[in-house]
Design an enzyme around this catalytic site. Structure first.
Site, PDB file in Angstrom:
ATOM      1  N   TYR A  81      12.048 -18.892 -22.884  1.00  0.00           N
ATOM      2  CA  TYR A  81      11.943 -20.294 -23.302  1.00  0.00           C
ATOM      3  C   TYR A  81      13.178 -21.073 -22.867  1.00  0.00           C
ATOM      4  O   TYR A  81      13.075 -22.155 -22.276  1.00  0.00           O
ATOM      5  CB  TYR A  81      11.782 -20.340 -24.821  1.00  0.00           C
ATOM      6  CG  TYR A  81      11.751 -21.716 -25.426  1.00  0.00           C
ATOM      7  CD1 TYR A  81      10.582 -22.481 -25.405  1.00  0.00           C
ATOM      8  CD2 TYR A  81      12.878 -22.250 -26.044  1.00  0.00           C
ATOM      9  CE1 TYR A  81      10.548 -23.741 -25.982  1.00  0.00           C
ATOM     10  CE2 TYR A  81      12.846 -23.506 -26.633  1.00  0.00           C
ATOM     11  CZ  TYR A  81      11.682 -24.255 -26.596  1.00  0.00           C
ATOM     12  OH  TYR A  81      11.657 -25.500 -27.168  1.00  0.00           O
ATOM     13  N   LYS A 117      13.635 -24.366 -20.303  1.00  0.00           N
ATOM     14  CA  LYS A 117      14.121 -25.652 -20.806  1.00  0.00           C
ATOM     15  C   LYS A 117      15.393 -26.092 -20.093  1.00  0.00           C
ATOM     16  O   LYS A 117      15.611 -27.293 -19.874  1.00  0.00           O
ATOM     17  CB  LYS A 117      14.347 -25.571 -22.326  1.00  0.00           C
ATOM     18  CG  LYS A 117      13.066 -25.375 -23.125  1.00  0.00           C
ATOM     19  CD  LYS A 117      12.033 -26.440 -22.813  1.00  0.00           C
ATOM     20  CE  LYS A 117      10.767 -26.267 -23.630  1.00  0.00           C
ATOM     21  NZ  LYS A 117       9.725 -27.271 -23.287  1.00  0.00           N
ATOM     22  N   ARG A 121       2.967 -26.861 -35.158  1.00  0.00           N
ATOM     23  CA  ARG A 121       2.393 -25.512 -35.289  1.00  0.00           C
ATOM     24  C   ARG A 121       3.323 -24.453 -34.723  1.00  0.00           C
ATOM     25  O   ARG A 121       3.201 -23.275 -35.069  1.00  0.00           O
ATOM     26  CB  ARG A 121       1.020 -25.445 -34.618  1.00  0.00           C
ATOM     27  CG  ARG A 121       1.030 -25.559 -33.105  1.00  0.00           C
ATOM     28  CD  ARG A 121      -0.371 -25.371 -32.551  1.00  0.00           C
ATOM     29  NE  ARG A 121      -0.369 -25.464 -31.099  1.00  0.00           N
ATOM     30  CZ  ARG A 121      -1.124 -24.733 -30.293  1.00  0.00           C
ATOM     31  NH1 ARG A 121      -1.978 -23.863 -30.799  1.00  0.00           N
ATOM     32  NH2 ARG A 121      -1.065 -24.886 -28.992  1.00  0.00           N
TER      33      ARG A 121
END
Length: 285
Positions: A167, A171, A202
């Site tokens: 991740y 980014k 979520r």
């Protein structure tokens, strides 16, 4: 009041959460919005065309103009297709907001190629190919706004989390893409910035409207970056709980890059070790 009348925006991952908040606000301010969402599950798998369709329907019910797209952004051709569909539907493209992403945890020592590839697809390849497809249109118009998405989890070591390497890689890559696009778009009226948002969605296992850290508290920052009123390029806009701060890396005065960094001179590693406190300076933005 900032208005986006006659502007056309693509917002990826805008069927739910932050993206839906962006799409709703931009449409409320007059933009014609392509609501893109493949309706994938939290783990990045699956497909549900109703997610984009329902979100676009809600915007239309509120008086806005919205068109759904559920193409999966897993290839250059599919990214090109999304832009071509937008051009066919609305005749122009003024705003590209890449919000779609994927958060999952896997320690580096356990990282698998499939896991990393999924993160690369949505966080690196998709924004690159979408930007490539959008640039010729924006250059012809001599106008464009591109908003990418980064994360404090990648930018700041103190907020990094174990298992989020894939991740964080994606980014941070979007910051590099932003910087280059800002240079390439400058003479064509194309401004490129990034949003670093925090909101309970979520991804936080929050399904209902939270009391704090709401997606709608981030949306005004994206509206500004996507608007004609935005004049800056290459900024990272941190947005959380209705608060905003914009930062970007700039070189210090007196630097003649790359010959003179105006920094501590040293010819040996041993000298670096003894002078490390001078060399390693924590900078708080």
């Amino acid at each position: 009041m900032i208005r986006l009348d006659d502007r056309v925006a693509i917002i990826t991952g805008s069927g739910r959460g932050l993206g839906a908040a962006y799409a709703h606000l931009l449409a409320e301010r007059g933009a014609r919005v392509v609501v893109h969402d493949a309706g994938v599950n939290k783990d990045g798998t699956g497909f549900d065309p109703n997610v984009a369709a329902d979100a676009a329907s809600r915007i239309r019910e509120a008086g806005g103009v919205a068109f759904p797209s559920n193409v999966i952004l897993d290839s250059r051709d599919n990214c090109q297709s999304l832009v071509e569909t937008t051009l066919s539907k609305f005749g122009r493209l003024d705003i590209l907001i890449h919000n779609a992403g994927w958060v999952a945890y896997q320690l580096v020592q356990e990282l698998t190629p499939d896991f990393l590839e999924r993160a690369i697809n949505i966080n690196i390849e998709a924004p690159t190919w979408l930007s490539q497809a959008a640039l010729p249109i924006m250059k012809q118009q001599n106008y464009g706004r591109i908003v990418l998405t980064t994360s404090d989890r990648a930018i700041y070591q103190q907020y990094a989390l174990s298992g989020l390497a894939s991740y964080a890689i994606g980014k941070m890559a979007q910051i590099g893409l932003m910087n280059v696009l800002a240079v390439e778009g400058k003479e064509h009226g194309i401004l490129v910035n990034a949003i670093s948002p925090v909101a309970k969605t979520r991804m936080w296992n929050v399904q209902d409207q939270p009391e704090d850290l709401r997606p709608d508290q981030v949306a005004p920052g994206v509206l500004y970056l996507a608007s004609p009123e935005c004049r800056g390029s290459g900024f990272i806009l941190r947005a959380s709980n209705g608060q905003f701060t914009a930062v970007r890396w700039i070189e210090r005065d007196n630097v003649d890059y790359p010959l003179n960094l105006a920094a501590v001179e040293s010819s040996t590693a041993e000298d670096l070790a003894t002078r490390w406190q001078e060399i390693a300076v924590d900078i708080a933005f």
